[in-house]
Write an enzyme that holds these catalytic residues in place. Sequence first.
Site, PDB file in Angstrom:
ATOM      1  N   ILE A   1       0.829   6.722  -1.011  1.00 24.63           N
ATOM      2  CA  ILE A   1       0.171   5.868  -0.025  1.00 24.63           C
ATOM      3  C   ILE A   1      -1.261   5.583  -0.443  1.00 24.63           C
ATOM      4  CG2 ILE A   1      -0.589   5.729   2.384  1.00 24.63           C
ATOM      5  CD1 ILE A   1       1.706   7.754   2.967  1.00 24.63           C
ATOM      6  N   CYS A   2      -1.665   4.326  -0.318  1.00 21.87           N
ATOM      7  CA  CYS A   2      -3.040   3.910  -0.548  1.00 21.87           C
ATOM      8  C   CYS A   2      -3.660   3.603   0.815  1.00 21.87           C
ATOM      9  CB  CYS A   2      -3.087   2.669  -1.444  1.00 21.87           C
ATOM     10  SG  CYS A   2      -4.750   2.067  -1.744  1.00 21.87           S
ATOM     11  N   LEU A   3      -4.486   4.525   1.291  1.00 24.63           N
ATOM     12  CA  LEU A   3      -5.157   4.374   2.580  1.00 24.63           C
ATOM     13  C   LEU A   3      -6.513   5.052   2.448  1.00 24.63           C
ATOM     14  CD1 LEU A   3      -4.845   3.440   5.565  1.00 24.63           C
ATOM     15  CD2 LEU A   3      -3.898   5.705   6.046  1.00 24.63           C
TER      16      LEU A   3
ATOM     17  N   ARG B   1      -8.476   9.240   0.988  1.00 27.94           N
ATOM     18  CA  ARG B   1      -9.167   9.391  -0.292  1.00 27.94           C
ATOM     19  C   ARG B   1     -10.372  10.307  -0.139  1.00 27.94           C
ATOM     20  NH1 ARG B   1      -9.553   3.105  -2.001  1.00 27.94           N
ATOM     21  NH2 ARG B   1      -7.331   2.735  -2.271  1.00 27.94           N
TER      22      ARG B   1
ATOM     23  N   ASN C   1       0.799  -1.223   0.000  1.00 25.12           N
ATOM     24  CA  ASN C   1       0.000   0.000   0.000  1.00 25.12           C
ATOM     25  C   ASN C   1       0.834   1.276   0.000  1.00 25.12           C
ATOM     26  OD1 ASN C   1      -1.648  -2.023   2.223  1.00 25.12           O
ATOM     27  ND2 ASN C   1      -2.550  -1.557   0.246  1.00 25.12           N
TER      28      ASN C   1
END
Length: 123
Positions: free
Chosen positions: A51-53, A57, A44
């Site tokens: 960062i993918c969180l 978003r 992630n």
Amino acid sequence: MSLTVTPQEGIYKGGMFRFHITVPPEYNNSPPIVKCLTRVWHPNITEDGAICLSILRQNSLDQYGWRPTRNLREVVHGLVSLFTDLIDFDDPLNVQAAEMWAKNKDGFEYKARDYINKYCKVK
């Protein structure tokens, strides 16, 4: 603002991960902008720090995305949890890391530990 996360358990135990958090003028209507400054092998987090969180978003597909009622404490909690219970191999930003986990968990853990030893070991 800077944040350092030092996981006490799991794959990333012993690592020290630095983040830079920028609060935009539109905050609290827009989420803070977060970048990981430490090179890490993580599904992630890309090697260049994206960062993918969900909480970061603006328009998340789940109920965990950013809302004006959220705060920086929740962002910090999310970043800490990203190294334990929030690792998401099904919604990766670093596809290579997620694929490695799916095909070779031992190889993934070895590479993650190698990155910790090279780039972010707690001294």
